[in-house]
Write a protein that holds these residues in place. Structure first.
Motif, short mmCIF file in Angstrom:
data_model
loop_
_atom_site.label_atom_id
_atom_site.label_comp_id
_atom_site.label_asym_id
_atom_site.label_seq_id
_atom_site.Cartn_x
_atom_site.Cartn_y
_atom_site.Cartn_z
N LEU A 192 39.06 15.30 2.82
CA LEU A 192 40.37 15.81 3.26
C LEU A 192 40.15 16.91 4.29
CD1 LEU A 192 41.95 16.14 -0.30
CD2 LEU A 192 42.44 14.33 1.35
N PRO A 193 39.50 16.62 5.40
CA PRO A 193 39.16 17.67 6.38
C PRO A 193 40.41 18.36 6.93
CG PRO A 193 38.89 15.49 7.35
CD PRO A 193 39.12 15.28 5.88
N GLY A 194 40.43 19.69 6.79
CA GLY A 194 41.54 20.48 7.33
C GLY A 194 42.81 20.42 6.51
N GLN A 195 42.81 19.65 5.41
CA GLN A 195 44.04 19.50 4.64
C GLN A 195 43.99 20.18 3.28
OE1 GLN A 195 46.41 16.02 5.12
NE2 GLN A 195 44.72 14.88 6.02
N ALA A 196 42.79 20.52 2.80
CA ALA A 196 42.68 21.12 1.48
C ALA A 196 41.73 22.32 1.54
CB ALA A 196 42.19 20.11 0.46
N ARG A 197 42.07 23.37 0.77
CA ARG A 197 41.25 24.58 0.71
C ARG A 197 41.16 25.02 -0.74
NH1 ARG A 197 42.57 30.16 1.37
NH2 ARG A 197 44.74 29.53 1.70
N VAL A 198 39.94 25.20 -1.23
CA VAL A 198 39.71 25.59 -2.62
C VAL A 198 40.04 27.07 -2.79
CG1 VAL A 198 38.03 25.77 -4.48
CG2 VAL A 198 37.96 23.82 -2.91
N LEU A 199 40.86 27.39 -3.80
CA LEU A 199 41.25 28.76 -4.06
C LEU A 199 40.51 29.36 -5.26
CD1 LEU A 199 45.14 28.39 -3.65
CD2 LEU A 199 43.46 29.08 -1.92
N ASP A 200 40.34 28.60 -6.29
CA ASP A 200 39.78 29.13 -7.53
C ASP A 200 39.25 27.95 -8.37
OD1 ASP A 200 39.55 31.74 -8.90
OD2 ASP A 200 40.74 30.78 -10.47
N PRO A 201 38.20 28.15 -9.16
CA PRO A 201 37.46 29.38 -9.47
C PRO A 201 36.42 29.68 -8.41
CG PRO A 201 36.57 27.57 -10.73
CD PRO A 201 37.75 27.02 -9.98
N PRO A 202 35.82 30.88 -8.44
CA PRO A 202 34.80 31.25 -7.46
C PRO A 202 33.64 30.26 -7.40
CG PRO A 202 35.50 33.18 -8.70
CD PRO A 202 36.14 32.00 -9.36
N GLU A 203 33.26 29.69 -8.55
CA GLU A 203 32.17 28.72 -8.58
C GLU A 203 32.49 27.52 -7.70
OE1 GLU A 203 29.92 25.68 -11.71
OE2 GLU A 203 31.50 27.03 -12.42
N ALA A 204 33.76 27.11 -7.71
CA ALA A 204 34.16 25.96 -6.89
C ALA A 204 34.11 26.32 -5.41
CB ALA A 204 35.56 25.50 -7.29
N ARG A 205 34.55 27.53 -5.07
CA ARG A 205 34.50 27.96 -3.66
C ARG A 205 33.05 28.02 -3.19
NH1 ARG A 205 38.78 30.42 -1.37
NH2 ARG A 205 37.41 31.87 -0.24
N ASP A 206 32.16 28.53 -4.05
CA ASP A 206 30.74 28.60 -3.69
C ASP A 206 30.16 27.21 -3.50
OD1 ASP A 206 30.92 31.34 -3.88
OD2 ASP A 206 30.04 31.46 -5.89
N ARG A 207 30.59 26.27 -4.34
CA ARG A 207 30.09 24.90 -4.25
C ARG A 207 30.46 24.29 -2.89
NH1 ARG A 207 26.67 21.38 -6.97
NH2 ARG A 207 27.27 22.48 -8.88
N ILE A 208 31.72 24.49 -2.46
CA ILE A 208 32.15 23.94 -1.18
C ILE A 208 31.45 24.63 -0.02
CG2 ILE A 208 34.14 23.63 0.36
CD1 ILE A 208 34.05 21.75 -2.05
N ALA A 209 31.26 25.95 -0.12
CA ALA A 209 30.55 26.69 0.93
C ALA A 209 29.11 26.18 1.06
CB ALA A 209 30.58 28.18 0.63
N HIS A 210 28.48 25.91 -0.09
CA HIS A 210 27.11 25.41 -0.07
C HIS A 210 27.06 24.02 0.54
CE1 HIS A 210 22.98 24.78 -1.26
NE2 HIS A 210 23.32 23.73 -2.00
N TRP A 211 28.04 23.18 0.18
CA TRP A 211 28.12 21.83 0.73
C TRP A 211 28.25 21.88 2.25
CZ3 TRP A 211 28.82 16.96 -1.95
CH2 TRP A 211 29.14 15.90 -1.11
N ALA A 212 29.17 22.74 2.75
CA ALA A 212 29.39 22.84 4.19
C ALA A 212 28.16 23.39 4.90
CB ALA A 212 30.60 23.73 4.45
#
Length: 333
Positions: free
Chosen positions: A293-313
């Motif tokens: 979902l490029p540009g259409q979804a942004r993870v807000l919470d929990p921090p672990e999930a945000r870190d997971r997406i940052a690591h993926w990117a």
């Protein structure tokens, strides 16, 4: 056998059938039309003459030349050929744009490629009609066979013959496991195919995505669990107490794309977006979901999930940088 004499209702039904037949064929002889409808050739000639004086009155409520059907009279009278040269009313009907027709043709090509789609002549005829009926020539498209087509055919065979299958599966944690299952049902969602099966390793019903399956083998062993023996929920994915909750900010238009994972939604600050709570079996599966979902979804919470997406990117960007061709000067420095 002499064709029977038609009544008034039969004549009307024949007339209503003859026009689309002629439009579809573009050109026909009287003999061909008579044989197709099993009527006398003279009835065809009478109907063609009637078509030529039929139409839709214009704004003046009077018939003008352009308000009537017309045929190629020379071809009709000299060679018994029927060619409609002017249409009324039908020309004014809505037509698919070239893109709309191309999208439908692509879908039909995909259906025609499915193993169980035997009546390909019907699909081919429909594609031809869409091509002719579009407002302009449709964009040329071709549907490539997917990498899972062979796997799909094997699993369909196993379901039909009630045979077990074995395969190597990559789960959401990127772990490889050899599974043996009783295949129960095949489903599709968006662009993916899934098989629901009784897993002998887990001792319960599980859902497997075909593009994560490899080395699929139908084995000579009858299934031990059938669809009638177990409960198959209406949805592909079911929640459990062990699921992980992830809150995302997502565009309203993208919600249907991940509807299976959404537990609840609430309006966002932007009217075009919502805040959704997702239920996932593993946090590891979040990356594939969000990257789709490029540009259409942004993870807000929990921090672990945000870190997971940052690591993926970060990993994706690193691979892109490494794969990018180096400048000639840098390569020789």
């Amino acid at each position: 056998m002499t064709p029977r004499t038609p009544g008034a209702r039969d004549k009307l039904a024949f007339l209503l059938s003859l026009v689309p037949y002629l439009l579809d064929r573009r050109q026909s002889t009287v003999a061909e039309a008579a044989a197709h409808f099993d009527v006398a050739e003279e009835q065809v000639r009478q109907s063609v003459r009637l078509i030529a004086v039929s139409g839709v009155p214009g704004e003046s409520s009077q018939y003008q030349h352009n308000d009537l059907f017309d045929i190629d009279w020379d071809a009709f009278e000299e060679r018994d050929e029927i060619i409609i040269t002017h249409l009324v009313a039908i020309d004014d009907s809505p037509r698919f744009s070239s893109r709309e027709a191309a999208a439908l043709i692509a879908g039909l090509q995909y259906l025609s490629a499915l193993p169980e789609q035997a009546d390909r002549d019907v699909v081919g005829g429909l594609m031809a009609k869409l091509t002719r009926g579009a407002s302009e020539a449709p964009i040329q498209v071709a549907v490539e066979r997917g990498s899972t087509d062979g796997t799909l055919a094997d699993i369909r065979e196993a379901v039909a013959s009630e045979r077990q299958i074995e395969f190597t599966y990559i789960n959401a944690r990127d772990e490889r496991e050899r599974r043996r299952v009783d295949p129960l049902r095949i489903d599709s969602l968006d662009q993916n195919w899934y098989v629901r099966a009784w897993c002998h390793l887990r001792g319960g019903v599980r859902t497997f995505r075909l593009d994560r399956m490899s080395d699929v083998r139908v084995i000579d062993a009858e299934i031990t669990h059938r669809a009638a023996d177990v409960t198959l929920p209406d949805t592909l994915f079911q929640t459990s107490d062990d699921d992980v909750s992830v809150i995302v900010d997502i565009a309203k238009d993208a919600v249907p794309l991940i509807d299976e994972y959404i537990a609840s939604t609430k309006p966002g600050k932007d009217p075009a977006r919502v805040t959704a709570t997702l239920r996932l079996a593993h946090i590891a599966s979040l990356g594939r979901l969000i990257v789709g979902l490029p540009g259409q979804a942004r993870v807000l919470d929990p921090p672990e999930a945000r870190d997971r997406i940052a690591h993926w990117a970060s990993r994706a960007l690193s691979r892109y940088e490494n794969d990018r061709p180096q400048p000639r000067d840098a390569a020789h420095s």
